[in-house]
Scaffold this active site. Structure first.
Site, mmCIF file in Angstrom:
data_model
loop_
_atom_site.group_PDB
_atom_site.id
_atom_site.type_symbol
_atom_site.label_atom_id
_atom_site.label_comp_id
_atom_site.label_asym_id
_atom_site.label_seq_id
_atom_site.Cartn_x
_atom_site.Cartn_y
_atom_site.Cartn_z
ATOM 1 N N ALA A 29 0.891 -1.198 -0.122
ATOM 2 C CA ALA A 29 0.137 0.032 0.019
ATOM 3 C C ALA A 29 0.990 1.123 -0.116
ATOM 4 O O ALA A 29 0.659 2.233 0.913
ATOM 5 C CB ALA A 29 -0.805 -0.333 1.074
ATOM 6 N N HIS A 34 6.702 6.283 1.213
ATOM 7 C CA HIS A 34 7.535 4.968 1.141
ATOM 8 C C HIS A 34 8.795 5.409 -0.153
ATOM 9 O O HIS A 34 9.771 4.785 0.008
ATOM 10 C CB HIS A 34 6.651 3.962 0.652
ATOM 11 C CG HIS A 34 5.972 3.454 1.590
ATOM 12 N ND1 HIS A 34 4.522 3.486 1.746
ATOM 13 C CD2 HIS A 34 6.072 2.660 3.064
ATOM 14 C CE1 HIS A 34 3.728 2.997 2.728
ATOM 15 N NE2 HIS A 34 4.879 2.341 3.593
ATOM 16 N N GLN A 58 2.421 -9.171 13.632
ATOM 17 C CA GLN A 58 2.362 -7.942 14.225
ATOM 18 C C GLN A 58 1.086 -7.193 14.410
ATOM 19 O O GLN A 58 0.813 -6.264 14.901
ATOM 20 C CB GLN A 58 3.354 -6.893 13.726
ATOM 21 C CG GLN A 58 2.745 -6.288 12.238
ATOM 22 C CD GLN A 58 3.955 -5.422 11.523
ATOM 23 O OE1 GLN A 58 4.948 -6.209 11.041
ATOM 24 N NE2 GLN A 58 3.879 -4.298 11.405
ATOM 25 N N LYS A 148 7.897 8.434 10.758
ATOM 26 C CA LYS A 148 6.780 8.747 11.258
ATOM 27 C C LYS A 148 6.590 7.372 12.397
ATOM 28 O O LYS A 148 5.588 7.860 13.347
ATOM 29 C CB LYS A 148 5.883 8.366 10.155
ATOM 30 C CG LYS A 148 4.111 8.800 10.339
ATOM 31 C CD LYS A 148 3.300 7.781 10.827
ATOM 32 C CE LYS A 148 3.144 6.575 9.757
ATOM 33 N NZ LYS A 148 2.267 5.532 10.461
ATOM 34 N N SER A 184 0.281 7.871 5.744
ATOM 35 C CA SER A 184 0.291 6.617 6.247
ATOM 36 C C SER A 184 -0.607 5.604 5.311
ATOM 37 O O SER A 184 -1.649 6.067 4.728
ATOM 38 C CB SER A 184 -0.395 6.513 7.544
ATOM 39 O OG SER A 184 -0.787 5.413 8.199
#
Length: 280
Positions: A29, A34, A58, A148, A184
């Protein structure tokens, strides 16, 4: 730009890498944040590898593993524009050959049990374990993670240093939308009215920066006032030193926040100097 080679197995990965190797680990995503990490390491390495692996260990039961956006074809095109050489896209069986309940895990230690670790108790064990596996498989010289997720970056640096993994861990600046919202993958969850409200998280941190000359309490009060004014109650809002310890007046520090906007949980942080002149 040519499309990156897609490696699914360790054997394919090793055949595709040579020279100095840089790794950009992701869960897919992909967004501009990124891509900024990929572009940062492109001049530093002969081979740039981006991993795309949505790591199940996670996520706790009831978290957003099933809903997490999966955009592999678009991700490949974005990697191409950023000059990535190899995409490592393993299956769960490749990453966890002993199963998800395998016996060896990386314990994040005390710093993994505060802040995000308090609210998501399984997350950092899963993050550090999968990153250690990626380091072992990719064998990078350098790896880069976004600021972040500042606590995550701090823990990965500690792991690389304390376990002598031989990887230089870099941090990349947080990339923001025009209104300040930190980019994000989870921003995609926000409804239209929630998206506008989410920008108040960055506004709160800016208020904290502006008030930081008055000390820790003044910075936190200013930030909390902005959040409260928009009806947001943070999971946490803290000031720490750069290593997540106790902040000291007149020295570099970090303000970190996590808060829900609707059902979406968002993280952000900024550098501050308490009793100083704001951002450092």
């Amino acid at each position: 730009m040519p499309e990156p080679l897609i490696a699914r197995t360790p054997e394919e990965l090793r055949a595709a890498t040579s020279g100095t190797v840089a790794l950009v680990p992701t869960m897919g995503a992909l967004h501009a944040g990124h891509l900024s990490l990929m572009e940062h390491v492109r001049p530093l390495a002969d081979t740039v590898v981006t991993s795309i692996f949505l790591n199940p260990t996670q996520f706790a039961p009831g978290e957003d593993f099933d809903e997490y956006p999966r955009t592999f074809d678009a991700d490949v095109q974005k990697c191409a524009t950023a000059g990535v050489d190899v995409i490592f896209a393993p299956t769960v069986d490749v990453m966890y050959p002993a199963g998800l309940d395998g016996t060896v895990r990386v314990d994040p230690g005390p710093l993994g049990r505060i802040l995000e670790g308090e609210h998501r108790p399984v997350m950092f064990r899963g993050v550090l374990t999968v990153v250690a596996k990626l380091f072992g498989l990719v064998r990078p010289d350098i790896a880069i993670f976004g600021e972040k997720d500042y606590q995550q970056l701090t823990l990965i640096r500690l792991m690389a240093e304390e376990l002598c993994l031989g990887v230089e861990v870099l941090g990349g600046d947080t990339v923001r939308e025009e209104d300040g919202l930190a980019m994000s993958s989870r921003n995609a969850y926000l409804a239209r009215e929630e998206r506008a409200l989410a920008a108040s998280i960055a506004a709160a941190l800016r208020a904290g920066i502006d008030a930081a000359a008055g000390g820790e309490a003044a910075a936190l009060d200013a930030a909390r006032a902005v959040l409260t004014g928009h009806g947001i109650e943070p999971d946490y809002l803290v000031v720490t030193d750069p290593d997540l310890g106790e902040a000291r007046p007149g020295e570099a520090a970090r303000m970190l926040v996590a808060a829900r906007v609707g059902s979406t949980r968002l993280l952000d942080n900024v550098a501050v100097r308490l009793g100083g002149s704001g951002t450092v």
